[in-house]
Design a protein around this motif. Structure first.
Motif, PDB file in Angstrom:
ATOM      1  N   SER A  10     -56.281  -0.460 -10.197  1.00  0.00           N
ATOM      2  CA  SER A  10     -55.951  -1.054 -12.075  1.00  0.00           C
ATOM      3  C   SER A  10     -56.800  -2.814 -11.568  1.00  0.00           C
ATOM      4  O   SER A  10     -57.609  -3.114 -13.167  1.00  0.00           O
ATOM      5  CB  SER A  10     -55.085  -0.835 -12.437  1.00  0.00           C
ATOM      6  N   ASP A  11     -56.391  -3.497 -10.948  1.00  0.00           N
ATOM      7  CA  ASP A  11     -57.070  -4.760 -11.086  1.00  0.00           C
ATOM      8  C   ASP A  11     -59.114  -4.691 -10.469  1.00  0.00           C
ATOM      9  O   ASP A  11     -59.024  -5.612 -11.376  1.00  0.00           O
ATOM     10  CB  ASP A  11     -56.716  -5.225  -9.527  1.00  0.00           C
ATOM     11  N   SER A  12     -59.267  -3.704 -10.456  1.00  0.00           N
ATOM     12  CA  SER A  12     -60.603  -3.766  -9.849  1.00  0.00           C
ATOM     13  C   SER A  12     -60.789  -3.356 -11.751  1.00  0.00           C
ATOM     14  O   SER A  12     -61.991  -3.338 -12.053  1.00  0.00           O
ATOM     15  CB  SER A  12     -61.108  -2.390  -9.524  1.00  0.00           C
ATOM     16  N   VAL A  13     -60.623  -2.432 -12.301  1.00  0.00           N
ATOM     17  CA  VAL A  13     -60.552  -2.357 -13.454  1.00  0.00           C
ATOM     18  C   VAL A  13     -60.652  -2.877 -14.956  1.00  0.00           C
ATOM     19  O   VAL A  13     -61.657  -3.440 -15.682  1.00  0.00           O
ATOM     20  CB  VAL A  13     -59.517  -0.538 -14.449  1.00  0.00           C
ATOM     21  N   PHE A  14     -59.881  -3.752 -15.001  1.00  0.00           N
ATOM     22  CA  PHE A  14     -59.077  -5.028 -15.269  1.00  0.00           C
ATOM     23  C   PHE A  14     -60.559  -6.237 -15.352  1.00  0.00           C
ATOM     24  O   PHE A  14     -60.959  -6.234 -16.227  1.00  0.00           O
ATOM     25  CB  PHE A  14     -58.458  -5.209 -15.955  1.00  0.00           C
ATOM     26  N   ALA A  15     -61.135  -6.105 -14.053  1.00  0.00           N
ATOM     27  CA  ALA A  15     -61.943  -7.406 -13.762  1.00  0.00           C
ATOM     28  C   ALA A  15     -63.395  -6.294 -14.400  1.00  0.00           C
ATOM     29  O   ALA A  15     -64.271  -6.950 -14.859  1.00  0.00           O
ATOM     30  CB  ALA A  15     -62.182  -7.310 -11.882  1.00  0.00           C
ATOM     31  N   LYS A  16     -64.018  -4.817 -14.029  1.00  0.00           N
ATOM     32  CA  LYS A  16     -65.214  -4.341 -15.019  1.00  0.00           C
ATOM     33  C   LYS A  16     -64.569  -4.478 -16.048  1.00  0.00           C
ATOM     34  O   LYS A  16     -65.635  -5.389 -17.168  1.00  0.00           O
ATOM     35  CB  LYS A  16     -64.695  -3.091 -13.981  1.00  0.00           C
ATOM     36  N   ILE A  17     -63.905  -4.331 -17.278  1.00  0.00           N
ATOM     37  CA  ILE A  17     -63.971  -4.983 -18.809  1.00  0.00           C
ATOM     38  C   ILE A  17     -64.354  -5.939 -18.912  1.00  0.00           C
ATOM     39  O   ILE A  17     -65.178  -6.524 -19.670  1.00  0.00           O
ATOM     40  CB  ILE A  17     -62.437  -4.320 -19.357  1.00  0.00           C
ATOM     41  N   GLU A  18     -63.628  -7.095 -18.221  1.00  0.00           N
ATOM     42  CA  GLU A  18     -64.149  -8.492 -18.605  1.00  0.00           C
ATOM     43  C   GLU A  18     -65.621  -9.119 -18.285  1.00  0.00           C
ATOM     44  O   GLU A  18     -66.097  -9.280 -18.763  1.00  0.00           O
ATOM     45  CB  GLU A  18     -63.129  -9.801 -17.627  1.00  0.00           C
ATOM     46  N   ALA A  19     -66.017  -8.499 -16.902  1.00  0.00           N
ATOM     47  CA  ALA A  19     -67.365  -8.446 -16.668  1.00  0.00           C
ATOM     48  C   ALA A  19     -68.179  -8.052 -18.404  1.00  0.00           C
ATOM     49  O   ALA A  19     -68.961  -8.469 -18.049  1.00  0.00           O
ATOM     50  CB  ALA A  19     -67.942  -8.204 -15.131  1.00  0.00           C
ATOM     51  N   ALA A  20     -68.307  -6.281 -17.968  1.00  0.00           N
ATOM     52  CA  ALA A  20     -68.263  -5.992 -19.063  1.00  0.00           C
ATOM     53  C   ALA A  20     -68.513  -7.206 -20.989  1.00  0.00           C
ATOM     54  O   ALA A  20     -70.203  -6.824 -21.172  1.00  0.00           O
ATOM     55  CB  ALA A  20     -68.257  -4.643 -19.489  1.00  0.00           C
ATOM     56  N   LEU A  21     -67.773  -7.541 -20.996  1.00  0.00           N
ATOM     57  CA  LEU A  21     -67.439  -8.312 -22.534  1.00  0.00           C
ATOM     58  C   LEU A  21     -68.393  -9.357 -22.164  1.00  0.00           C
ATOM     59  O   LEU A  21     -68.322  -9.403 -22.857  1.00  0.00           O
ATOM     60  CB  LEU A  21     -65.916  -8.393 -22.487  1.00  0.00           C
ATOM     61  N   ASP A  22     -68.021  -9.862 -21.161  1.00  0.00           N
ATOM     62  CA  ASP A  22     -68.130 -11.114 -21.030  1.00  0.00           C
ATOM     63  C   ASP A  22     -70.388 -11.551 -20.618  1.00  0.00           C
ATOM     64  O   ASP A  22     -70.950 -12.167 -21.658  1.00  0.00           O
ATOM     65  CB  ASP A  22     -68.208 -12.027 -18.785  1.00  0.00           C
ATOM     66  N   ASN A  23     -70.679 -10.039 -20.137  1.00  0.00           N
ATOM     67  CA  ASN A  23     -72.047  -9.668 -20.351  1.00  0.00           C
ATOM     68  C   ASN A  23     -72.569  -9.446 -21.055  1.00  0.00           C
ATOM     69  O   ASN A  23     -73.925  -9.374 -22.197  1.00  0.00           O
ATOM     70  CB  ASN A  23     -72.507  -8.956 -18.958  1.00  0.00           C
ATOM     71  N   SER A  24     -71.594  -8.882 -22.465  1.00  0.00           N
ATOM     72  CA  SER A  24     -72.329  -8.163 -23.183  1.00  0.00           C
ATOM     73  C   SER A  24     -72.657  -8.844 -24.922  1.00  0.00           C
ATOM     74  O   SER A  24     -73.400  -8.801 -25.991  1.00  0.00           O
ATOM     75  CB  SER A  24     -70.748  -6.995 -24.003  1.00  0.00           C
ATOM     76  N   GLY A  25     -71.768 -10.045 -24.629  1.00  0.00           N
ATOM     77  CA  GLY A  25     -72.771 -11.306 -25.730  1.00  0.00           C
ATOM     78  C   GLY A  25     -71.544 -10.919 -27.620  1.00  0.00           C
ATOM     79  O   GLY A  25     -71.961 -11.487 -28.235  1.00  0.00           O
ATOM     80  N   LEU A  26     -70.458 -10.239 -26.947  1.00  0.00           N
ATOM     81  CA  LEU A  26     -70.009  -9.760 -27.982  1.00  0.00           C
ATOM     82  C   LEU A  26     -68.893 -11.188 -28.286  1.00  0.00           C
ATOM     83  O   LEU A  26     -68.419 -12.145 -27.485  1.00  0.00           O
ATOM     84  CB  LEU A  26     -69.107  -8.617 -28.002  1.00  0.00           C
ATOM     85  N   ASP A  27     -69.035 -11.292 -29.883  1.00  0.00           N
ATOM     86  CA  ASP A  27     -67.546 -12.851 -30.110  1.00  0.00           C
ATOM     87  C   ASP A  27     -66.127 -11.724 -29.842  1.00  0.00           C
ATOM     88  O   ASP A  27     -65.693 -11.726 -30.163  1.00  0.00           O
ATOM     89  CB  ASP A  27     -67.484 -12.660 -31.501  1.00  0.00           C
ATOM     90  N   VAL A  28     -65.662 -12.252 -27.914  1.00  0.00           N
ATOM     91  CA  VAL A  28     -64.515 -11.470 -27.661  1.00  0.00           C
ATOM     92  C   VAL A  28     -64.218 -12.744 -26.738  1.00  0.00           C
ATOM     93  O   VAL A  28     -64.512 -13.538 -26.196  1.00  0.00           O
ATOM     94  CB  VAL A  28     -64.477 -10.273 -27.431  1.00  0.00           C
ATOM     95  N   ASP A  29     -62.360 -12.892 -26.938  1.00  0.00           N
ATOM     96  CA  ASP A  29     -62.050 -14.092 -26.233  1.00  0.00           C
ATOM     97  C   ASP A  29     -61.080 -12.417 -25.159  1.00  0.00           C
ATOM     98  O   ASP A  29     -60.383 -11.419 -26.022  1.00  0.00           O
ATOM     99  CB  ASP A  29     -60.999 -14.483 -26.972  1.00  0.00           C
ATOM    100  N   THR A  30     -60.589 -12.300 -23.766  1.00  0.00           N
ATOM    101  CA  THR A  30     -59.939 -12.131 -23.681  1.00  0.00           C
ATOM    102  C   THR A  30     -58.893 -12.624 -22.529  1.00  0.00           C
ATOM    103  O   THR A  30     -59.046 -13.399 -22.202  1.00  0.00           O
ATOM    104  CB  THR A  30     -60.089 -10.984 -21.768  1.00  0.00           C
TER     105      THR A  30
END
Length: 103
Positions: A10-30
């Motif tokens: 699940s740590d890997s899943v969280f890291a995947k989510i954060e990386a995808a959002l960081d690379n997406s250009g969306l205006d989000v904070d995690t």
């Protein structure tokens, strides 16, 4: 799977989510705090991704509802419906962000 294995996975899943959002250009904070990953959008709405170690499940809470997923044959499958974790989370993120998002 042991609890330790579940936590690592699940740590890997969280890291995947954060990386995808960081690379997406969306205006989000995690914000990752223990077992909970909060995704906050420009309009201040949130999606909460939570890991429930006792059941070895990942949970999503979003505007569209609450969802539970368990790992089966290498895929995080919904315990209630025919959904898959990353596909369902992509839809929720797209709805909150009002922009297309995919993992």
């Amino acid at each position: 799977m042991t609890e330790s294995e579940f936590l690592d996975l699940s740590d890997s899943v969280f890291a995947k989510i954060e990386a995808a959002l960081d690379n997406s250009g969306l205006d989000v904070d995690t914000l990752l705090s223990g077992n909970v990953l909060e995704i906050e959008f420009a309009d201040h709405s949130k999606i909460i991704v939570n890991r429930h170690a006792a059941n070895q499940e990942l949970w999503i809470a979003a505007r569209s509802g609450g969802y539970h997923y368990r790992l089966a044959e290498g895929v995080w499958q919904s315990t209630r419906e025919a959904g898959e974790f990353f596909a369902d989370l992509s839809q929720a993120i797209s709805a909150h962000a009002r922009e297309d998002f995919h993992f």
